[in-house]
Scaffold this active site. Structure first.
Site, PDB file in Angstrom:
ATOM      1  N   SER A   1      -8.106  -0.264  -5.474  1.00 18.92           N
ATOM      2  CA  SER A   1      -8.389   0.061  -4.077  1.00 18.92           C
ATOM      3  C   SER A   1      -9.882   0.351  -3.919  1.00 18.92           C
ATOM      4  CB  SER A   1      -7.527   1.228  -3.613  1.00 18.92           C
ATOM      5  OG  SER A   1      -7.403   1.226  -2.198  1.00 18.92           O
TER       6      SER A   1
ATOM      7  N   LYS B   1       0.852  -1.189   0.000  1.00 19.89           N
ATOM      8  CA  LYS B   1       0.000   0.000   0.000  1.00 19.89           C
ATOM      9  C   LYS B   1       0.889   1.241   0.000  1.00 19.89           C
ATOM     10  CE  LYS B   1      -4.272   1.142  -0.282  1.00 19.89           C
ATOM     11  NZ  LYS B   1      -5.020   0.690  -1.461  1.00 19.89           N
TER      12      LYS B   1
END
Length: 610
Positions: free
Chosen positions: A407, A209
């Site tokens: 995402s 991430k």
């Protein structure tokens, strides 16, 4: 005395008369200006109405015509004509991907159109996935037996990627062809923020991430470098394969050209390397087009521009309706503004209402959700996920992924009946993070602001601007973010019918290309919007169907009624963009960092894939 008194009275009378005439002239001038303004306003509105009316009228096509695809401007998922900007001569020259694909398809189906002429200019795209969609449409156009001719004074790598699908590629004798490969140059703002006494407190789940790195690091993490290397290599492999197939040039040779700065080679060398077919001046390429049309050199070429093609009647309007709903931009909570691009956001409140309306509309038999988003607010993503769950109970919903659906963009995709992605779509990135700006250094050290404190409970001052979070507070935040990640992971597992363990193996915020995501069962099919529409029709058991775009673009009245403040902000933003160039986006993002939702499900704010 009597004479002097008479003279005095006469002078006073003359002055009064003069002042009276003066005020009459001033009043007449004011009235004239008001009338002039009203008349010009009416004429202006009439002109605007005329422009809109003319642009919406059905275009008839002369026989033996050619469609002109002018590659100049910014390619976006959907381009909105700003009536006021057009009227004031400040149009941004945006090109809609939807308009381009529709025009190419109409040109293919229309017997009066014999070919396409591609003219290369200063052109940039939102993604290689969008370019891939256009190129596939061009290749499909040629299968109908029609021709494509491309010409440019110079070619960017993106425009050449499209032009290489043509039967013949020509260039100005002194032109340049850019062919350099693909790179990514992430921007890091941590040190810039520290100069102002600002730092970012971070809680995240997912080794891959990478979005917060822009604010918390000064270089790429090993995990991020790994995934970025993988996806830019994957994109480049697609570009190489497509150009190699069209131009009959070995992939090894194309790679060697990129390594050796082909852009500085002479046009003669470009011909020898088979990158182009010849060099011409503008007047000479017209003769080439006339030969293709089999008309004399002194005959007029019947041309259709992209805007004119939008007014050509679509022959396929029979059958049942399939709604194509465009969800483009950052995912934001209701009423919020996208800190990077205020023109395109996925407002959860608006989208949920729209999807509910489509669910209740008996005329709509299926929905295709066209997504081009890197994510955004985790809360807003959950709201949209829930609305898709409700819609799916009434009719099929298929997702078509554009340049990215990652995402939060994947969060709102995973619950659909079917997912279609381009091979070069950026998707996945199943992860979540929270970023919390700490301004205490700015306030205390830079500005000399002092704080004191009284409180009733242990954590009464949680979130105060006077200090950063302490260790215990960060543990609470970490637990909260972890719970959000577990929910995201479960949403994917349920939607994709995978185990939690299988999702975890491909999650951790990892960004995948569409061609890799299909191997991990994150998507079902590789292709474009047309594939998604066909699948939606199949799920709805429709033999004949047509598509309608949603939401509707703002009409003339809506644009005229836009607030002055919004227009002023837009003009200022345009001026800043022109002045700062490539530095505009990061500077605007930094300026608006406190306006974002703290809990985010998104990929990097600025992808910088060049």
């Amino acid at each position: 005395m009597h004479l002097e008194k008479n003279n005095y009275l006469c002078n006073v009378k003359q002055k009064k008369q003069t002042m009276k005439e003066f005020f009459k002239m001033v009043f007449a001038t004011i009235v004239g200006l008001l009338l002039f303004g009203i008349i010009m306003g009416i004429l202006g509105v009439m002109c605007l109405v005329g422009m809109v009316a003319s642009s919406s009228s059905v275009k008839s096509i002369d026989d033996n015509s050619v469609m002109v695809l002018n590659l100049s401007g910014q390619l976006e998922e959907r381009a909105q004509d700003n009536i006021m900007s057009m009227f004031m001569g400040s149009s941004s020259n945006a090109i809609g991907l939807d308009d381009v694909l529709s025009a190419i398809n109409k040109a293919k189906e229309n017997d009066e159109i014999k070919g396409i002429y591609i003219e290369s200019g200063m052109f940039s795209s939102d993604s290689y996935a969008s370019l891939q969609a256009i190129r596939r449409a061009l290749v499909d156009f040629k299968k109908s037996g029609k021709w494509i001719i491309a010409y440019g004074d110079s070619y960017t790598q993106g425009t050449y990627y499209l032009a290489s699908a043509a039967d013949k590629v020509y260039m100005n004798p002194e032109g340049m062809l850019d062919w350099h490969g693909i790179s990514s140059n992430p921007i890091f703002l941590k040190d810039a923020m520290s100069k102002f006494g600002v730092k970012m407190q971070l809680s995240k789940v997912g080794a891959y991430k990478s979005a917060p790195e822009m604010f918390t690091a000064d270089k790429m993490s090993d995990a991020n470098r790994e995934q970025v290397t993988a996806y830019i290599n994957g994109i480049w492999e697609n570009v190489l394969k497509d150009v190699s197939n069209s131009r009959k040039i070995p992939i090894d040779s194309l790679n060697a050209y990129a390594d050796n700065m082909l852009m500085f080679n002479s046009s003669k060398t470009l011909i020898e390397k088979k990158m182009i077919d010849g060099v011409l001046y503008t007047d000479e390429v017209k003769d080439i087009v006339k030969k293709q049309l089999k008309i004399d050199n002194d005959d007029y070429i019947n041309q259709l521009t992209l805007s004119e093609m939008s007014n050509v009647r679509d022959k396929s309007k029979d059958g049942e309706e399939i709604a194509v709903y465009y969800a483009v931009g950052d995912i934001v909570d209701g009423g919020a503004q996208n800190p990077v691009n205020q023109e395109a956001v996925i407002d959860a409140q608006v989208v949920c209402k729209d999807l509910a309306s489509l669910a209740d509309d008996d005329n709509v038999k299926a929905v295709v959700l066209r997504i081009n988003s890197g994510g955004g607010s985790a809360y807003a993503s959950e709201q949209i996920w829930h609305q898709i769950e409700m819609l799916k109970k009434k009719k099929p919903i298929v997702v078509s992924m554009g340049g990215m659906a990652a995402s939060g963009g994947y969060y709102i995709s995973c619950n659909s009946n079917w997912i279609v992605a381009e091979p070069t779509t950026l998707t996945g990135s199943i992860g979540i993070f929270g970023m919390f700006p700490d301004y205490s250094g700015l306030l205390k050290d830079k500005l000399g602001v002092k704080f004191d404190e009284v409180k009733t409970n242990k954590n009464s001052s949680f979130g105060t601007i006077s200090r950063p979070f302490n260790e215990e507070e960060m543990r609470y935040l970490d637990t909260y973010i972890e719970r959000g990640y577990q929910l995201f992971r479960k949403r994917v597992a349920d939607g994709r019918k995978l185990s939690i363990e299988a999702v975890e193996n491909i999650a951790q915020g990892h960004v995948w290309l569409g061609q890799d995501a299909i191997k991990h069962h994150l998507v079902d099919e590789l292709g474009g919007l047309e594939n998604a529409v066909a699948k939606a029709a199949k799920l709805a058991k429709l033999d004949e169907y047509y598509t309608s775009p949603y939401p509707a673009m703002p009409d003339l009245f809506d644009q005229l009624m836009s607030s002055t403040e919004q227009k002023t902000g837009s003009y200022l933003d345009e001026a800043m963009r022109a002045s700062l160039g490539e530095y505009y986006e990061p500077m605007k993002l930094l300026r608006n960092i406190n306006k974002q939702n703290a809990i985010q499900a998104r990929i990097p704010f600025l992808m910088n894939v060049n």
